[in-house]
Design an enzyme around this catalytic site. Structure first.
Site, PDB file in Angstrom:
ATOM      1  N   ARG A   1     -23.302 -12.065 -44.729  1.00 20.59           N
ATOM      2  CA  ARG A   1     -22.685 -11.295 -43.910  1.00 20.59           C
ATOM      3  C   ARG A   1     -23.425 -10.117 -43.060  1.00 20.59           C
ATOM      4  O   ARG A   1     -24.058  -9.399 -44.023  1.00 20.59           O
ATOM      5  CB  ARG A   1     -21.452 -10.723 -44.605  1.00 20.59           C
ATOM      6  CG  ARG A   1     -20.400 -11.766 -44.658  1.00 20.59           C
ATOM      7  CD  ARG A   1     -19.230 -11.228 -45.764  1.00 20.59           C
ATOM      8  NE  ARG A   1     -18.575 -10.184 -44.827  1.00 20.59           N
ATOM      9  CZ  ARG A   1     -17.768  -9.550 -45.569  1.00 20.59           C
ATOM     10  NH1 ARG A   1     -17.364  -9.739 -46.977  1.00 20.59           N
ATOM     11  NH2 ARG A   1     -16.883  -8.614 -44.986  1.00 20.59           N
TER      12      ARG A   1
ATOM     13  N   SER B   1       1.001  -1.205  -0.116  1.00 19.88           N
ATOM     14  CA  SER B   1      -0.007  -0.083  -0.080  1.00 19.88           C
ATOM     15  C   SER B   1       0.950   1.289  -0.013  1.00 19.88           C
ATOM     16  O   SER B   1       2.045   1.323   0.540  1.00 19.88           O
ATOM     17  CB  SER B   1      -0.972  -0.059   1.342  1.00 19.88           C
ATOM     18  OG  SER B   1      -1.307   1.463   1.631  1.00 19.88           O
TER      19      SER B   1
END
Lengths: 449, 449, 449, 449
Positions: free
Chosen positions: D314, D275
């Site tokens: 498509r 930390s």
């Protein structure tokens, strides 16, 4: 006809809300729309007054031949078409000519969407009332525990001290925010749907807009700028607001579940479900339900969003994808709000366990306080290194953090023992917690809820 | 370090917004927060003024050792920790003692969340500007085509006539609504995050709240009631608003794509992508991008919602799950808004194809109009049956609907030929379409946008 | 108790499957598990044989006090706990001492999970049978239409010619693949859950593994390596397989819906729902249902995946999040399979409309064929440019593509008119379509389905 | 061009896999497909051999003008179109006439899809290797801890004892299952895409199928029954398999995170992130990353499923929606697998804390054992009641469970003190745990992995 879903409705839902979402309620809401439309058309001389009366008389959900409607829905593609046919049949028994005027100029989507809005208007305020009650309870907890010091946890690890009041205030403030947002989203969606086949209102004749205004007024709704058959942003925004509510409730439930773990024990749940095999167990059922709702809501919200790109004037598949999804979402949000309201109201706070847990680390939980104080004297890097070394010594030897810090000449030179003792007192390192709690209380008072 | 993602950023995004979301912009935003914090702390005598100056001088994204920061982020768990270390190192080169005061009293989440808010404040207004421009274009189309009659379609089938103006007005009104909602959500999220390790502000000392007010003011943000490390409802609500925007844009794109199909041809797209193999093709690329965004947004929104139930004062996994998800969501929303804005600005309207398509059914598209008129005379059931029979005859024989209707004595008795002809004129069956368009225009004017 | 959900079960579901997922079926499946467990324990001398008989006699879903079970489920957190209590009460009426042996050594999750598996074993094969039937129909269509030339479409635009047989073969092959995968996923999940409170089987005594083997055998399931209370990968994989099925069905439905648009008309739907107001409409209800399922399934699958990270030996919220989600997913997949099976079986193919549409572009649809042929002679870039110019001329003047091409000396020099004519014949540009169809047929035969 | 995404690639991804998914790798994979196609066409005399050589020579990712390709992709709608143009340009520099033969007869989707498959073939095995290594580590842990007794937890509460070996075996078995399933899904998707504009292979001439076979063989892929441009079930199934992997990894990470909470401390994480402000903190970064991936994967999987209903030959939007989604999904799965592999390899097991925690409840954790034993003598209901009373007494008075049980004459009459002591020994109530661990080991050996 399947009988699925009733077995779980009390587990995941909230009885009052489930009633508003039931098949009967759905049917009655659709019939109410037909009645309102006919009444307005009669008022304006478009259809005979006695036809409107016949329609009103026949529009009772309990009279509907529900199995037939459900069966025919499968081929019609929605419930309104067979329901209207059923209504016409029953209207004709009262007044043969009146059947013509049932649903006159409307389309099935007008009925289904407006009925949905009516159901939301009935159900969502009950969810909001739960949220409001839960927020009030959370604020009461916050006030009662302004000075109840507990471990603040990040990454599921001890970090720095906080108070339970601060935790409860965080819950309260989030509940207030979603209470407000859900209200806005409900207002936003509280609009009539009346557009006819393709949204031009052509079937309603010259008085179409005025009819819309009057039907909306009768049903307590606004008449929007335009029909919204394939513009689902209002419905989607409501779904989103419900999803955010479930997230907030899930966060609270997860906190409570974690804080009431056997090893932590800072909170207790008075109620809780029993186990069939283990007499000692009290399971956090409410937490589980709220977490389950938080897991389910995102998928349901995503579905409503995915359904938005609907084709032309009425789409193909997107709209029906909403129906059960929205109902389920309202239902689990209601169940989650009920669970969290109940849970907060019956929670037991154990300040002594909070204190015990605070001491688990022999004081190392105060390392940030010591580091910040030390940094202003010997520089941040040095401070971090010295404090980390002392913390490691606590880990390895089990001695107290105070002793470990006091054994380091560099630290002692910078901070005398009295200062160290003060720095190691969790109650002296709560920052603005009381003030933040007060801000939450004031925000709630200002909002007047 | 991977180089993924740049290849697609212009395809799916919007250049100006992508710049705001780039790694450089992310880093600069974080540094800006550190600078603001230090400046305020210097103003209040908490840290030396020259330290704040050194921090400001060192806080330039281009000087950051980005590969190292990216690599260390993997073990630190976030980008802020190594970035602050990098900043401290560079600050120390300017003023050794100033390094202590970098990030003083803050936690990495304060920096990352506030930087996110700053990036949203920079990026989202650009998305809104696109939405506004698209709405304006749509309203212009609506005005220009108040009388352009076209087929209204439901279930991808001819239903009843509408106008293209009505379609465009529907788009415009939805765009206006999401423009407004996105603005509210942005305002809602425009708050400072400053809470220190566990949200108590303990590391910031006695002046913590005042520091928050001042930092927020410097950054153009509001200071919220409380820090919101694990209360993510504001961020989630913004994600939701973006999701709804994508849905609205997807609906418009789908309409345009369908209306410009080779066989329908009511709209044309001047631009459009070319095909590598088929010289005749002009592909509706903008539609595809907006539809792709509408497909992707729900999953991204669901992720942000799923991440909400974060543990305690700072959670485990929920928060990092937001980072790339939010960025991607802003990015594709921006790209979709760009695509739709462009598409609406370059759309070609083909009123003659609209008219041709209206006639495809030999008049049967007017069946609702005839049925409603007939129903008031011979009753709904009868009317429906006779009209359906005539429509079937058109299907089977190819004769016109007028001829088929005129061949039915029951119909002719009720409605003379002139009436039938009027009933079969699409331009006579547009209902309130012009009035609805006017309402949309007024709503936009009232809103002042 | 709410009555929601029945109204829509025939619309979105499949009657036979809905019956397998009903509340009655759920209860009966759980009771069946208890009966199997008791029978095995009696066989092995762990509990008295007449106790097992009493349990078997009492284990009838129709005797269960369902409202009470549903109500108590809300506080117990699952349905099994009150159901077992109800069963014990009824067993005791038959044989007081037998009540002790109900559910002996098991935990509620054992019963609920194994019951779920039994329900899946009953329901999913019906879905697969629908998929198989639909695949067979699609292959029949493919065979019948090997030479039925139609427009191939990309980006919703005419691209190059294909055959309807190729389209149907594509559907068939995808249906076969998901039929197979769904079978594998069902096999994979067809395992007993029996672990006791925390998966150690401690409550079942020394013969635990053997009991598991025997109970599994009685129920037609495999006994897995270990209990899987919080290891949900098998269930999640089944959910995924169902999600993919819905996607494949949605693709077919979307194709059919688009091909049967009024303007395209290449496919017709014999059935279809009627409209309440427009006598001429035949709505593609089956397509809408399959598309709706394809929109809903992803959110349901995501929920099951989101529920996977369950805590310890039995989690908090993740597991209940699965219950209704899985049921709903099976149900809508079944409904979608039913809809697509029906739709394919009743589809009308209109080869003449296919031919007409092919000619819409005056031959420009053959531009790729011309370009490829020309490119081999004058180079690709040149070819592309000349063909594009001819295509544009068709657009602007309406002349035929053959004429436009023939008017370009560069083209005529490279390709004589006969060649051009052949290149412009769609039937000459179908590539491997017939061979691909044959491959699909062979793949199905090889698979033996 | 944006530079987003690199900052996080090491945090959320796995370096080796990220390299396979980078823009360079994407481009190279597309170029590899072009090279293979040209080589095969040259082999078969369709194009000149020296053209194929020129194409091979020019097909180097590092030579591509990437900014231009990225910019042009935005108007073309995909990356392949400008990339092929770029390749043609560079081929022409080598051999002017060869440019014609680049991409001859193929369509951009052939290139993009096959390149995707190649990238998956490169990346997914690395993910599987991580899973395999993690499974091996978990099995080693299981063997080492067959007798390490710990608390079994349900609903985050103490339930009954288990062993850590059983927990680790559960992880191992789930990892093995997803390793296998991911392999199947990868095999399934390892197919060539080659269909030309509309999947008929018309542009490839008479030898189309044979070309497909040869190209597939060159690329190490299978040639599927048919092209699959709009049939995305294989890709979707792979996405699903990845999603299930993330779920399994997330479950392990959550277990480890919970077991290493400060108050539980049964597992420790040797590494872990530090930390910035709290020197004592070692954050479970790997757990957080795996949980973050488990939160993100469901939304990404849902997106791929939502994209499946692609139009005709498509589609419009569905396909591009897959691109970044799939890449991101592979990337975070790889990162999650890396994190869990690392975490399991460095985990510290604390058997003494496990024993301490087992004793927290003064023996009440053994209530199921006592109840089951007692039930066989005095009946289940009676047994449950007496044991629950004793458990409550422990809670209220702090006395041991043995003392509380011994104080109840009904219990003492049924079970003598020696029996009670045995029943209260956790090590005597582990059921089939060792046997289950052995089954997991055998399953792994059988599988040969």
């Amino acid at each position: 006809m399947s009988d699925g879903g009733r077995l779980y409705s009390e587990l995941f839902g909230d009885a009052a809300v489930s009633a508003q979402l039931s098949d009967s309620a759905t049917i009655q809401a659709m019939l109410d729309v037909e009645v309102a439309l006919a009444a307005v058309q009669a008022d304006r001389g478009i259809i005979p007054a006695r036809s409107a009366d016949a329609i009103a008389a026949a529009a009772r959900a309990q009279d509907v031949d529900r199995p037939t409607v459900a069966r025919q829905a499968a081929s019609a593609g929605n419930v309104a078409i067979p329901l209207i046919a059923d209504l016409r049949k029953r209207v004709a028994l009262i007044d043969r000519s009146a059947a013509t005027w049932v649903h006159f100029g409307a389309t099935s989507q007008d009925i289904i969407d407006t009925a949905l809005v009516l159901q939301l208007r009935a159900a969502v305020p009950r969810v909001r009332a739960r949220l409001d009650a839960a927020a009030t309870t959370a604020r009461t907890l916050a006030s009662a525990h302004v000075h109840t010091v507990m471990v603040g946890r990040t990454w599921l690890r001890h970090a720095t001290p906080i108070t339970f009041g601060l935790t409860a205030a965080g819950w309260a403030d989030a509940l207030r925010r979603v209470f407000v947002r859900l209200g806005s989203a409900l207002d936003d969606v509280s609009v009539l749907q009346l557009g006819g086949a393709t949204g031009s209102l052509a079937g309603l004749g010259d008085q179409a807009i005025a009819i819309g205004d009057a039907v909306a007024a009768r049903l307590g709704l606004a008449n929007p700028t335009m029909p919204w058959h394939t513009h689902r942003d209002r419905v989607a925004s409501l779904a989103c607001a419900l999803g955010v509510v479930c997230g907030v409730l899930g966060k609270i439930a997860r906190d409570v579940a974690l804080l009431s773990q056997t090893e932590i024990g800072e909170l207790g749940l008075a109620g809780g479900g029993g186990s069939s095999a283990m007499p000692h167990k009290r399971n956090p059922v409410e937490c589980a339900l709220a977490i389950a709702a938080a897991i389910r809501a995102p998928g349901l919200v995503a579905t409503v969003l995915s359904a938005m790109a609907q084709e032309h004037e009425r789409g193909l598949g997107g709209w029906p994808a909403e129906w059960q999804t929205l109902t389920e979402l309202v239902s689990i949000t209601a169940g989650s709000a009920r669970a969290v309201e109940t849970m907060l109201a019956t929670i037991e706070v154990h300040p002594e366990r909070m204190r015990t847990n605070l001491q688990m680390s022999q004081g190392v939980i105060m390392s940030e306080a010591v580091t910040l104080a030390l940094a202003t004297i010997i520089g941040r890097e040095q401070a971090h290194e010295h404090v980390a070394r002392a913390a490691a010594e606590v880990d390895n030897t089990g001695k107290s953090f105070l002793d470990a810090l006091s054994a380091d000449p560099a630290i002692v030179e910078a901070l005398d023992r009295a200062t160290l003792e003060r720095l190691l007192d969790p109650a002296q390192y709560l920052g603005a917690a009381p003030e933040l709690i007060a801000r939450v209380q004031r925000a709630a008072e200002t909002a007047g809820d």
